[in-house]
Design an enzyme around this catalytic site. Structure first.
Site, PDB file in Angstrom:
ATOM      1  N   SER A 134       0.853  -1.192   0.000  1.00  0.00           N
ATOM      2  CA  SER A 134       0.000   0.000   0.000  1.00  0.00           C
ATOM      3  C   SER A 134       0.883   1.234   0.000  1.00  0.00           C
ATOM      4  O   SER A 134       2.074   1.150   0.346  1.00  0.00           O
ATOM      5  CB  SER A 134      -0.871  -0.013   1.267  1.00  0.00           C
ATOM      6  OG  SER A 134      -1.505   1.227   1.463  1.00  0.00           O
ATOM      7  N   TYR A 147      -3.454  -0.891  10.098  1.00  0.00           N
ATOM      8  CA  TYR A 147      -3.277  -1.062   8.646  1.00  0.00           C
ATOM      9  C   TYR A 147      -1.890  -0.572   8.238  1.00  0.00           C
ATOM     10  O   TYR A 147      -1.164  -1.248   7.503  1.00  0.00           O
ATOM     11  CB  TYR A 147      -4.375  -0.277   7.913  1.00  0.00           C
ATOM     12  CG  TYR A 147      -4.387  -0.488   6.417  1.00  0.00           C
ATOM     13  CD1 TYR A 147      -5.028  -1.591   5.858  1.00  0.00           C
ATOM     14  CD2 TYR A 147      -3.773   0.419   5.559  1.00  0.00           C
ATOM     15  CE1 TYR A 147      -5.048  -1.779   4.480  1.00  0.00           C
ATOM     16  CE2 TYR A 147      -3.790   0.233   4.180  1.00  0.00           C
ATOM     17  CZ  TYR A 147      -4.438  -0.866   3.648  1.00  0.00           C
ATOM     18  OH  TYR A 147      -4.449  -1.063   2.284  1.00  0.00           O
TER      19      TYR A 147
HETATM   20  N1  LIG Z   1      -8.316   0.005  -2.694  1.00  0.00           N
HETATM   21  C1  LIG Z   1      -7.226   0.659  -2.445  1.00  0.00           C
HETATM   22  O1  LIG Z   1      -7.150   1.879  -2.655  1.00  0.00           O
HETATM   23  C2  LIG Z   1      -6.031  -0.063  -1.912  1.00  0.00           C
HETATM   24  C3  LIG Z   1      -4.863   0.680  -1.775  1.00  0.00           C
HETATM   25  C4  LIG Z   1      -3.713   0.040  -1.298  1.00  0.00           C
HETATM   26  C5  LIG Z   1      -3.764  -1.297  -0.978  1.00  0.00           C
HETATM   27  N2  LIG Z   1      -4.919  -1.991  -1.109  1.00  0.00           N
HETATM   28  C6  LIG Z   1      -4.886  -3.400  -0.745  1.00  0.00           C
HETATM   29  O2  LIG Z   1      -5.390  -4.165  -1.813  1.00  0.00           O
HETATM   30  C7  LIG Z   1      -5.885  -5.409  -1.300  1.00  0.00           C
HETATM   31  C8  LIG Z   1      -7.278  -5.637  -1.861  1.00  0.00           C
HETATM   32  O3  LIG Z   1      -8.137  -4.631  -1.362  1.00  0.00           O
HETATM   33  P1  LIG Z   1      -9.380  -4.033  -2.168  1.00  0.00           P
HETATM   34  O4  LIG Z   1      -9.161  -2.587  -2.276  1.00  0.00           O
HETATM   35  O5  LIG Z   1      -9.657  -4.840  -3.372  1.00  0.00           O
HETATM   36  O6  LIG Z   1     -10.501  -4.222  -1.062  1.00  0.00           O
HETATM   37  P2  LIG Z   1     -11.752  -5.185  -0.948  1.00  0.00           P
HETATM   38  O7  LIG Z   1     -12.632  -4.960  -2.140  1.00  0.00           O
HETATM   39  O8  LIG Z   1     -12.288  -4.918   0.408  1.00  0.00           O
HETATM   40  O9  LIG Z   1     -11.121  -6.631  -1.045  1.00  0.00           O
HETATM   41  C9  LIG Z   1     -10.452  -7.231   0.012  1.00  0.00           C
HETATM   42  C10 LIG Z   1     -10.386  -8.710  -0.255  1.00  0.00           C
HETATM   43  O10 LIG Z   1      -9.764  -9.375   0.855  1.00  0.00           O
HETATM   44  C11 LIG Z   1     -10.625 -10.420   1.261  1.00  0.00           C
HETATM   45  N3  LIG Z   1     -10.486 -10.780   2.663  1.00  0.00           N
HETATM   46  C12 LIG Z   1     -10.682 -10.004   3.754  1.00  0.00           C
HETATM   47  N4  LIG Z   1     -10.535 -10.742   4.866  1.00  0.00           N
HETATM   48  C13 LIG Z   1     -10.237 -12.004   4.481  1.00  0.00           C
HETATM   49  C14 LIG Z   1      -9.990 -13.227   5.152  1.00  0.00           C
HETATM   50  N5  LIG Z   1     -10.062 -13.316   6.487  1.00  0.00           N
HETATM   51  N6  LIG Z   1      -9.704 -14.336   4.427  1.00  0.00           N
HETATM   52  C15 LIG Z   1      -9.681 -14.278   3.083  1.00  0.00           C
HETATM   53  N7  LIG Z   1      -9.930 -13.161   2.379  1.00  0.00           N
HETATM   54  C16 LIG Z   1     -10.201 -12.041   3.069  1.00  0.00           C
HETATM   55  C17 LIG Z   1     -12.006  -9.864   0.995  1.00  0.00           C
HETATM   56  O11 LIG Z   1     -12.983 -10.871   1.066  1.00  0.00           O
HETATM   57  P3  LIG Z   1     -14.531 -10.453   1.411  1.00  0.00           P
HETATM   58  O12 LIG Z   1     -15.093  -9.858   0.158  1.00  0.00           O
HETATM   59  O13 LIG Z   1     -15.131 -11.756   1.795  1.00  0.00           O
HETATM   60  O14 LIG Z   1     -14.488  -9.456   2.533  1.00  0.00           O
HETATM   61  C18 LIG Z   1     -11.792  -9.309  -0.400  1.00  0.00           C
HETATM   62  O15 LIG Z   1     -11.770 -10.341  -1.343  1.00  0.00           O
HETATM   63  C19 LIG Z   1      -5.828  -5.292   0.211  1.00  0.00           C
HETATM   64  O16 LIG Z   1      -4.663  -5.935   0.699  1.00  0.00           O
HETATM   65  C20 LIG Z   1      -5.741  -3.792   0.429  1.00  0.00           C
HETATM   66  O17 LIG Z   1      -5.117  -3.472   1.648  1.00  0.00           O
HETATM   67  C21 LIG Z   1      -6.060  -1.405  -1.561  1.00  0.00           C
END
Ligand SMILES: NC(=O)c1ccc[n+]([C@@H]2O[C@H](COP(=O)([O-])OP(=O)(O)OC[C@H]3O[C@@H](n4cnc5c(N)ncnc54)[C@H](OP(=O)(O)O)[C@@H]3O)[C@@H](O)[C@H]2O)c1
Length: 242
Positions: A134, A147
């Protein structure tokens, strides 16, 4: 064959049911990989869009959940994408909001890498790990202490594992996404003042799309990236350049 092709490789993506993980799974499929879509809930929607894909239920709230996943299932590419976030002022932050986030975002990432690395080393193969870090692997953020700690940790273990495994045929790298429109950032997008402030700072002038990360993950997992080890590649529309 194109050095960007993943043909003949099998890729496992955690959190592949939605958001960035779904986009990564789809991009890996387009690049020719066999894709294993892992999630704590069904990834049927993603699996349905990728020829030959399959799903795996994996709840990483248990950081050791993947311990037996790789031993009998030769996976070449591991993408540790699953992650959670909790927001609160530092003075009010609870122990459970600390522990829950560290377990999924850092402890599970390390032990999933360990299980994957052991299997590759045991069979004398090669492989690639792409961890999703991130901007908060590099910046402090605000109201997200666990986080930020977890994502700084992801950057650290990415470099540590690269140091240990680069000469053993395993590439370990991370992507630091900028502001990407997903469930994770829905609250920020809804908050008009925050949304405006964020957009004003992004040189590209737009939020990132999950697909911006998907294609980068393909690159880092591909033969084109064979000499890239321990990189934290920011994909942020220029945010960190400001
Ligand atoms: N969006 C951004 O701007 C951003 C920026 C920097 C980094 N990131 C990182 O990118 C990654 C994906 O995030 P996203 O933005 O796509 O958010 P998201 O839409 O909330 O997706 C998160 C994913 O992680 C899964 N997850 C959460 N807890 C879990 C568990 N206990 N076991 C297995 N899977 C689990 C969620 O499953 P459920 O759907 O079942 O909850 C979902 O598939 C994360 O690591 C996040 O920190 C995102």
């Amino acid at each position: 064959m194109s050095p960007f092709s993943l043909a003949g490789k099998t890729a496992l993506v955690t959190g592949a049911n939605t958001g960035i993980g779904q986009a990564i799974a789809l991009a890996m499929g387009r690049a020719g990989a066999n894709v294993v879509c892992a999630g704590r809930q069904s990834c049927a929607e993603t699996v349905g869009q990728i020829a030959g894909a399959r799903e795996l239920i994996l709840d990483l709230a248990d950081p050791m959940a993947a311990r037996d996943v790789f031993a009998d299932d030769p996976i070449d590419i591991l993408v540790n994408n699953a992650g959670i976030i909790r927001r609160n002022d530092a003075v009010d932050f609870t122990e459970s909001d600390w522990d829950d986030v560290l377990d999924v975002n850092l402890k599970a990432v390390f032990f999933t890498c360990q299980a994957f690395g052991r299997a590759i080393l045991d069979r004398g193969g090669t492989g690639s790990i792409v961890n999703i870090a991130s901007l908060l692997s590099l910046q402090g953020g605000i109201r997200v202490p666990s986080y930020t700690a977890s994502k700084h940790g992801v950057a650290g273990i990415t470099k540590l594992l690269a140091n240990e495994w680069a000469a053993k045929g395993i590439n370990v790298n991370a992507i630091a996404p900028g502001y990407i429109a997903t469930n994770n950032t829905a609250d920020l997008i809804r908050d008009e003042a925050r949304n405006k402030a964020i957009l004003e700072r992004i040189p590209a002038g737009r939020w990132g799309e999950p697909d911006d990360i998907g294609e980068t993950a393909v690159f880092l997992a591909s033969p084109a990236a064979k000499y890239i080890h321990g990189a934290i590649l920011n994909v942020d529309g220029g945010w960190l350049a400001r």
